[in-house]
Design a protein around this motif. Structure first.
Motif, mmCIF file in Angstrom:
data_model
loop_
_atom_site.group_PDB
_atom_site.id
_atom_site.type_symbol
_atom_site.label_atom_id
_atom_site.label_comp_id
_atom_site.label_asym_id
_atom_site.label_seq_id
_atom_site.Cartn_x
_atom_site.Cartn_y
_atom_site.Cartn_z
ATOM 1 N N ASN A 38 28.700 31.103 45.521
ATOM 2 C CA ASN A 38 29.400 31.312 46.780
ATOM 3 C C ASN A 38 30.817 30.753 46.680
ATOM 4 O OD1 ASN A 38 30.072 31.758 49.450
ATOM 5 N ND2 ASN A 38 28.402 30.557 50.294
ATOM 6 N N CYS A 39 30.949 29.573 46.108
ATOM 7 C CA CYS A 39 32.254 28.951 45.891
ATOM 8 C C CYS A 39 33.142 29.868 45.065
ATOM 9 C CB CYS A 39 32.049 27.611 45.184
ATOM 10 S SG CYS A 39 33.421 27.019 44.196
ATOM 11 N N TYR A 40 32.646 30.297 43.921
ATOM 12 C CA TYR A 40 33.413 31.130 42.988
ATOM 13 C C TYR A 40 33.785 32.471 43.621
ATOM 14 C CZ TYR A 40 34.668 33.463 38.608
ATOM 15 O OH TYR A 40 35.328 34.149 37.622
ATOM 16 N N GLN A 41 32.841 33.099 44.318
ATOM 17 C CA GLN A 41 33.107 34.402 44.925
ATOM 18 C C GLN A 41 34.181 34.311 46.004
ATOM 19 O OE1 GLN A 41 31.784 37.404 43.844
ATOM 20 N NE2 GLN A 41 33.464 38.112 45.110
ATOM 21 N N ASN A 42 34.152 33.261 46.803
ATOM 22 C CA ASN A 42 35.172 33.107 47.839
ATOM 23 C C ASN A 42 36.534 32.787 47.236
ATOM 24 O OD1 ASN A 42 34.239 33.348 50.777
ATOM 25 N ND2 ASN A 42 32.537 32.325 49.767
ATOM 26 N N PHE A 43 36.558 32.077 46.110
ATOM 27 C CA PHE A 43 37.816 31.836 45.397
ATOM 28 C C PHE A 43 38.403 33.169 44.936
ATOM 29 C CE2 PHE A 43 40.275 30.920 41.553
ATOM 30 C CZ PHE A 43 41.110 29.903 41.995
ATOM 31 N N LEU A 44 37.565 34.010 44.320
ATOM 32 C CA LEU A 44 38.019 35.336 43.884
ATOM 33 C C LEU A 44 38.457 36.193 45.069
ATOM 34 C CD1 LEU A 44 35.342 36.311 41.210
ATOM 35 C CD2 LEU A 44 37.684 35.551 40.804
ATOM 36 N N ASP A 45 37.647 36.201 46.137
ATOM 37 C CA ASP A 45 37.965 37.012 47.308
ATOM 38 C C ASP A 45 39.300 36.603 47.921
ATOM 39 O OD1 ASP A 45 35.621 38.435 47.015
ATOM 40 O OD2 ASP A 45 34.540 37.344 48.586
ATOM 41 N N TYR A 46 39.574 35.305 47.944
ATOM 42 C CA TYR A 46 40.848 34.824 48.481
ATOM 43 C C TYR A 46 42.018 35.387 47.681
ATOM 44 C CZ TYR A 46 44.788 31.798 49.436
ATOM 45 O OH TYR A 46 46.034 31.339 49.741
ATOM 46 N N HIS A 47 41.947 35.276 46.377
ATOM 47 C CA HIS A 47 43.051 35.737 45.542
ATOM 48 C C HIS A 47 43.192 37.257 45.575
ATOM 49 C CE1 HIS A 47 44.289 31.891 44.053
ATOM 50 N NE2 HIS A 47 43.022 31.568 43.951
ATOM 51 N N ARG A 48 42.089 37.969 45.647
ATOM 52 C CA ARG A 48 42.157 39.431 45.778
ATOM 53 C C ARG A 48 42.785 39.818 47.110
ATOM 54 N NH1 ARG A 48 36.022 40.295 43.636
ATOM 55 N NH2 ARG A 48 36.482 40.075 41.409
ATOM 56 N N CYS A 49 42.394 39.106 48.161
ATOM 57 C CA CYS A 49 42.936 39.373 49.489
ATOM 58 C C CYS A 49 44.447 39.128 49.507
ATOM 59 C CB CYS A 49 42.234 38.482 50.507
ATOM 60 S SG CYS A 49 42.806 38.664 52.208
ATOM 61 N N ILE A 50 44.887 38.005 48.956
ATOM 62 C CA ILE A 50 46.319 37.687 48.904
ATOM 63 C C ILE A 50 47.078 38.780 48.167
ATOM 64 C CG2 ILE A 50 48.018 36.114 47.871
ATOM 65 C CD1 ILE A 50 46.850 34.928 50.359
ATOM 66 N N ASN A 51 46.566 39.166 46.997
ATOM 67 C CA ASN A 51 47.241 40.201 46.199
ATOM 68 C C ASN A 51 47.332 41.520 46.960
ATOM 69 O OD1 ASN A 51 47.614 38.451 44.082
ATOM 70 N ND2 ASN A 51 45.836 39.166 42.936
ATOM 71 N N ASN A 52 46.235 41.929 47.608
ATOM 72 C CA ASN A 52 46.233 43.194 48.352
ATOM 73 C C ASN A 52 47.172 43.161 49.545
ATOM 74 O OD1 ASN A 52 44.441 44.553 46.677
ATOM 75 N ND2 ASN A 52 42.647 43.823 47.792
#
Length: 95
Positions: A38-52
């Motif tokens: 959950n920690c790792y997925q939210n870290f990835l989701d945050y960075h993907r969201c920022i980039n998008n």
């Protein structure tokens, strides 16, 4: 003054008002006690969201949810290491 990268947001500005601490809501994708994924997925989701959002020229405020969740779940040392790996271009995750 140069603006810091989105993943280096000031964690103090992301804290809830004094006395209003919240925990991340239940995520059915991670029903177990171990919240590492959950920690790792939210870290990835945050960075993907920022980039998008930056690519589209929109506000990155909706991404703050992921920021708060991964900061709540992840040890600081992991976040620091992953951030350094992103900057070096050696991060294993797909952002």
């Amino acid at each position: 003054m140069e603006r810091p990268p989105p993943w280096m947001l000031d964690s103090d500005s992301q804290k809830p008002p004094k006395g209003k601490y919240t925990t991340p809501p239940f995520d059915p994708r991670f029903p177990n006690q171990n919240q590492t994924r959950n920690c790792y997925q939210n870290f990835l989701d945050y960075h993907r969201c920022i980039n998008n959002m930056e690519r589209r020229g929109k506000s990155t405020q909706p991404c703050e949810y992921y920021f708060r969740v991964f900061h709540s779940l992840c040890p600081r040392s992991w976040v620091q290491r992953w951030t350094e790996q992103i900057e070096e271009g050696t991060f294993a995750g797909k952002i």
